[in-house]
Design an enzyme around this catalytic site. Sequence first.
Site: not given
Lengths: 208, 221
Positions: B53, B55, B57, B109, B112
């Site tokens: 992803c 993302d 993080r 994750h 999400c």
Amino acid sequence: MTDVLDHILTGNRHYRNQTLTHDPTFFDTLSKGQSPSVLWIGCADSRIPETTICASQPGELFVHRNIANCVHAGDINAASVVEYAVTHLKVKKVVVCGHTSCGGAVASLGDAELGEVLDSWLHPVRELRRKHKSELDALPDDNARAVRVAELNVRQSIEVLRRHPAVRRAASDRGLTVHGLIYDLGLGELRVLEESGKGKGNGLWSPN
Amino acid sequence: MAEKAQVKKYLQESHDKIFENNRKWADAQSAKDPQFFEELSKGQSPNYLWIGCADSRIPAEAITGLGPGEMFIHRNIANLVCNVDLNAMSVVEYAVSHLKVKHIIVCGHYGCGGVKAAMTPQDLGILNPWLRNIRDVYRLHEKELDTLEGEAKYDRLVELNVLEQCRNVMKTAAVQKCFAENEFPVVHGWVFGFKDGLLKDLKFDHAATLKDIQKIYNLTS
């Protein structure tokens, strides 16, 4: 083959233990959400892990990586990333990072067939090569030509990004900026693409 | 005007920070191994392809403890692998046919944002067609998901989405042909959890799934 996989699962446990020793609430805080300030659009190349080379922390860079860091008009994958990062997460900067010794840029110096999928993906990069033929011909060797193609490709991606509706809105409403970078693999250094800024020397693109 | 100047100063400083960090990192690497960057510039032969992803993080290399040169990376909204998406398809093609990676990891994750957005009854513009793929995953597993509620439901959808994307990776000609010839790449489905910082292996069964999907999706000849 399993030990290769164990390598990263062990690495993950090590990362987790190290992180928690340093800050016991690190993952708790992360689980609450993200507010990255930068959208990083980079190459899928294994040699440019953006978080490592920028010594960044998890949570700082929203990341899209594909073959040769391309932003093609009409690519819904990259467009979705841009929309989510700019409109929903409200990042402050969009960075497009190309690099030296890029396999995609080298392949785009010629027309050797790489398979239909890759040839379609790299078509716009090969078009850039055709468009800038005389400039590229004047360069000393293919290494220099590949670097120049990588630079032109970053600039082209920035042009596409500038016209993305979310980017246009955010640029005028809240000062979102777009930057072009080249990562020199042989030096480990990021270099700002001067011509992506208007003489400001920091690769900054601003709407006026 | 004063405020505008301050914003400009902030933007410049946050921009400069990346360069400062980069210089420090490059100096530290060279001090440890003077040949490090020279070796890297010769080429790459990563063992892994990571599809994860976007993302912020989940920096793939950092959470797996891998260094530059070890993992080829594609990251998009909600780690999707769609068959008409030239972007992801060219990554798979290059990683498998040209770099000969041994493992392909699809990693989702929990928590999400993309998966949550896909379950929101809202027009999200250009994101609609992309997130539609997640709604389709829901439809494929509607019976199971409807027995769950709240976070448990989202968590399971995150897992099922990863498993469906693993199947999508295996539906490509590149993966099927390479595997028939070399017994690799092997496809894995993982989920990263913020609660403990650990990767969870969903035990995606590569061999059984390949056999299963090739009834319909066989592209080996």
